[in-house]
Design a protein around this motif. Structure first.
Motif, PDB file in Angstrom:
ATOM      1  N   ARG A 304     -52.525  58.265  20.276  1.00  0.00           N
ATOM      2  CA  ARG A 304     -51.738  59.266  21.007  1.00  0.00           C
ATOM      3  C   ARG A 304     -50.230  59.035  20.867  1.00  0.00           C
ATOM      4  N   LEU A 305     -49.832  57.800  20.617  1.00  0.00           N
ATOM      5  CA  LEU A 305     -48.413  57.492  20.437  1.00  0.00           C
ATOM      6  C   LEU A 305     -47.778  58.357  19.361  1.00  0.00           C
ATOM      7  N   ARG A 306     -48.509  58.654  18.302  1.00  0.00           N
ATOM      8  CA  ARG A 306     -47.954  59.454  17.211  1.00  0.00           C
ATOM      9  C   ARG A 306     -47.657  60.880  17.658  1.00  0.00           C
ATOM     10  N   VAL A 307     -48.275  61.299  18.747  1.00  0.00           N
ATOM     11  CA  VAL A 307     -48.064  62.660  19.256  1.00  0.00           C
ATOM     12  C   VAL A 307     -46.952  62.699  20.290  1.00  0.00           C
ATOM     13  N   THR A 308     -46.976  61.749  21.229  1.00  0.00           N
ATOM     14  CA  THR A 308     -46.052  61.789  22.365  1.00  0.00           C
ATOM     15  C   THR A 308     -44.809  60.949  22.169  1.00  0.00           C
ATOM     16  N   GLY A 309     -44.884  59.925  21.326  1.00  0.00           N
ATOM     17  CA  GLY A 309     -43.771  59.002  21.188  1.00  0.00           C
ATOM     18  C   GLY A 309     -43.644  58.023  22.342  1.00  0.00           C
ATOM     19  N   ASP A 310     -44.581  58.061  23.274  1.00  0.00           N
ATOM     20  CA  ASP A 310     -44.553  57.198  24.449  1.00  0.00           C
ATOM     21  C   ASP A 310     -45.263  55.889  24.123  1.00  0.00           C
ATOM     22  N   LYS A 311     -44.557  54.754  24.251  1.00  0.00           N
ATOM     23  CA  LYS A 311     -45.153  53.462  23.897  1.00  0.00           C
ATOM     24  C   LYS A 311     -46.395  53.157  24.718  1.00  0.00           C
ATOM     25  N   ASP A 312     -46.490  53.728  25.913  1.00  0.00           N
ATOM     26  CA  ASP A 312     -47.682  53.501  26.733  1.00  0.00           C
ATOM     27  C   ASP A 312     -48.912  54.192  26.176  1.00  0.00           C
ATOM     28  N   ASP A 313     -48.721  55.078  25.204  1.00  0.00           N
ATOM     29  CA  ASP A 313     -49.841  55.776  24.580  1.00  0.00           C
ATOM     30  C   ASP A 313     -50.322  55.089  23.309  1.00  0.00           C
ATOM     31  N   ALA A 314     -49.772  53.921  23.006  1.00  0.00           N
ATOM     32  CA  ALA A 314     -50.184  53.213  21.788  1.00  0.00           C
ATOM     33  C   ALA A 314     -51.674  52.893  21.824  1.00  0.00           C
ATOM     34  N   PHE A 315     -52.364  53.229  20.761  1.00  0.00           N
ATOM     35  CA  PHE A 315     -53.789  52.956  20.559  1.00  0.00           C
ATOM     36  C   PHE A 315     -54.684  53.679  21.573  1.00  0.00           C
ATOM     37  N   ALA A 316     -54.154  54.708  22.211  1.00  0.00           N
ATOM     38  CA  ALA A 316     -54.964  55.529  23.116  1.00  0.00           C
ATOM     39  C   ALA A 316     -55.549  56.697  22.338  1.00  0.00           C
ATOM     40  N   PHE A 317     -56.830  56.985  22.611  1.00  0.00           N
ATOM     41  CA  PHE A 317     -57.520  58.074  21.937  1.00  0.00           C
ATOM     42  C   PHE A 317     -58.273  58.910  22.961  1.00  0.00           C
ATOM     43  N   ARG A 318     -58.556  60.142  22.579  1.00  0.00           N
ATOM     44  CA  ARG A 318     -59.197  61.098  23.480  1.00  0.00           C
ATOM     45  C   ARG A 318     -60.594  60.627  23.870  1.00  0.00           C
TER      46      ARG A 318
END
Length: 432
Positions: A304-318
C-alpha cells in the motif's frame, strides 16, 4: 425423545446462526446485469483477442477450473503456454520475469461493497475524482467506465508481462512502450478496433447499444457484467446457516466460534464476505521479482505504501475475501503459501513464520534465471517486513487449527453459471 432433543438443538443452533448473522451487517447487495451484456462479456473474457499477441485471455490467469485464479504462486503471462500448473515458458519468446503478484480470485466482485481492487488498492471508487474512480492513470483515465470493477478489469491489457506483450513485438505493446495508453489511437483504441472488426462482436454490441461505437470502455463494462454475474457465490453452507436454513457440523461450528472469537480472525476478515476491505501487514514472505518500475533495481513489494506514500502502509496489503478460499490457492500477495493450513498457521505468529519460511511452500513454475529468494536472503529486508507486522502471536491447539480449517470449508460455493464457451468470435483457441 432423541428426535425431539435433536430438533431442539437444531432450533437453538439456527437461532444462534440468525443472531450471528446480525453481527455480519446487512446482507450484500449485488449488481444485477442484463443477460445480453453478460453473455457478450463472457465471450470477451475468454477471447485472446484482447492481448497484444492474441494468445492470452483474462481467463488465462482467472480460470474457473482454478478457482478463478491461476493455481500458481506467481504466474506467467506473456511468454507462457498452458494453464495453471501446466503453464511453461515458450523458448522462442521468454518473458523477462514472473508476474510479481499472485493472481487474485474473482468471487463476489459484483457485490456493491467491493470498491477497492488489486492487492495494494491502487484502483478504487473515489467520488473526489472526476470520473469517480482513482486509478494509476490519474487524469489520463477515460470516462465511461460504469464501475471500479469495470476499470480494473482492463488494466492487465496494458502490462507487458501480463497481456500486452514484450516491447515492439505487436502494435499494442509498441503503444504501451511509447506511453500511448488511453490517448486517441493508443493501446485501448487498438484493442477496441480489433473487437469492432469482428462481425459477431459488432452485432452483439449493436443489440445492446444500437448505433454506438465499440469503445474500450464498452468492452470493459460488459466484462464487468460477466464477472458480477458469473462468480456470485453467496449460497455456501455458511450462508444457509446464517439464514437459519441449515446447520454447521460440530467441527465447523467450533471453528466459527474461534474465527469470530478467540482466534481473532474476524478483526480483519469481517462481514459476510470475511473482509474489512482494509490494508494490513501480516509479515507475509516476499518471493519473486517484487513490484518495481522498470528502472528500479530491487525486489521489494512495498504494498500500500506505493499508493499512499505513507510509511505506515509499508508491506500492507488488502484483506482478501475468504469466500471459496479452499479453491483459490496459493495464498498471500506473493502466493507464498500453497497450502491453506500453512497460511492459517502463519497468522498465529507471523514474524516467526516469516523468519522460518522456506520457498518450497510456494508453487512456482520453472523459470530459468529467476532469483525468487533474493528478498528472503536479505536480512535487512526481512527485518523491515517483520517490523511492519500488525498481528500479535496467538496460541491455538492443533485441534483448534483443524476446526478453523473446517469452518473455512463452509465458505465454499463454487457457483459457475455460464461456464467456458465452446468457442469465441475471433476463432482463437481457448484456455481449457
Amino acid at each position: 425423545m432423541r428426535f425431539q432433543i435433536a430438533a431442539t438443538a437444531v432450533g437453538i443452533w439456527m437461532s444462534l446462526s440468525v443472531a450471528q448473522a446480525q453481527d455480519l451487517g446487512s446482507r450484500p447487495e449485488f449488481i444485477e446485469p442484463d443477460l445480453s451484456s453478460v453473455e457478450l462479456g463472457q465471450l470477451l473474457f475468454y477471447d485472446p483477442i484482447l492481448s497484444g499477441n492474441r494468445n492470452i485471455s483474462c481467463a488465462t490467469c482467472h480460470h474457473p477450473k482454478l478457482g478463478t485464479s491461476d493455481g500458481l504462486s506467481l504466474g506467467i503471462g506473456e511468454g507462457g503456454v498452458g494453464l495453471g500448473g501446466n503453464r511453461k515458458l515458450t523458448q522462442e519468446n521468454k518473458p523477462e520475469q514472473r508476474i510479481p503478484r499472485n493472481s487474485p480470485a474473482m468471487w463476489n466482485l459484483g457485490a456493491l461493497e467491493f470498491t477497492t481492487f488489486f492487492h495494494d488498492g491502487r484502483l478504487e471508487t473515489d467520488t473526489s475524482q472526476p470520473n469517480g474512480i482513482r486509478t494509476p492513470l490519474g487524469t489520463h483515465m477515460r470516462p465511461g467506465f460504469k464501475s471500479a470493477l469495470a476499470a480494473q478489469a482492463m488494466f492487465p491489457v496494458l502490462s507487458p508481462d501480463e497481456m500486452a506483450g514484450h516491447y515492439s513485438e505487436n502494435e499494442v505493446s509498441k503503444a504501451v512502450r511509447l506511453g500511448l495508453l488511453t490517448q486517441e489511437g493508443g493501446a485501448w483504441d487498438l484493442i477496441a478496433a480489433r473487437v469492432a472488426a469482428i462481425p459477431e462482436y459488432q452485432r452483439r454490441f449493436d443489440d445492446i447499444a444500437p448505433g454506438e461505437d465499440i469503445t474500450f470502455t464498452a468492452i470493459a463494462n460488459v466484462i464487468a457484467d460477466f464477472i458480477a454475474f458469473e462468480w456470485r457465490a453467496d449460497n455456501s453452507l455458511f450462508d444457509r446457516a446464517m439464514r437459519g436454513e441449515d446447520a454447521l457440523h460440530d467441527q465447523a461450528q467450533l471453528g466459527m466460534e474461534l474465527f469470530y472469537g478467540k482466534a481473532g480472525c474476524s478483526t480483519c476478515h469481517s462481514g459476510w464476505f470475511q473482509t474489512d476491505h482494509g490494508f494490513h501487514s501480516i509479515a507475509m514472505p516476499q518471493i519473486g521479482p517484487g513490484k518495481t518500475a522498470r528502472f528500479e533495481n530491487h525486489v521489494r513489494d512495498d504494498g500500500r505504501l506505493r499508493v499512499t506514500g505513507d510509511k505506515d502502509d509499508a508491506f500492507a496489503f488488502r484483506t482478501p475475501s475468504l469466500r471459496n478460499v479452499t479453491l483459490t490457492a496459493p495464498y498471500g500477495h506473493s502466493g507464498a503459501y500453497t497450502r491453506l493450513e500453512d497460511v492459517v498457521r502463519h497468522h498465529l505468529d507471523p514474524v516467526s513464520a516469516l523468519r522460518n519460511y522456506a520457498i518450497e511452500m510456494a508453487d512456482l513454475p520453472e523459470f530459468d534465471g529467476a532469483e525468487d529468494q533474493k528478498a528472503l536472503l536479505d536480512p535487512r529486508h526481512v527485518e523491515a517486513i517483520a517490523a511492519s507486522n500488525d498481528l500479535a502471536p496467538i496460541n491455538l491447539s492443533e485441534g483448534e487449527v483443524d476446526a478453523i480449517l473446517s469452518f473455512l470449508g463452509t465458505l465454499e460455493d463454487p457457483s459457475v453459471r455460464l461456464g467456458v464457451p465452446q468457442s469465441v468470435p475471433s476463432g482463437l483457441p481457448l484456455d481449457q
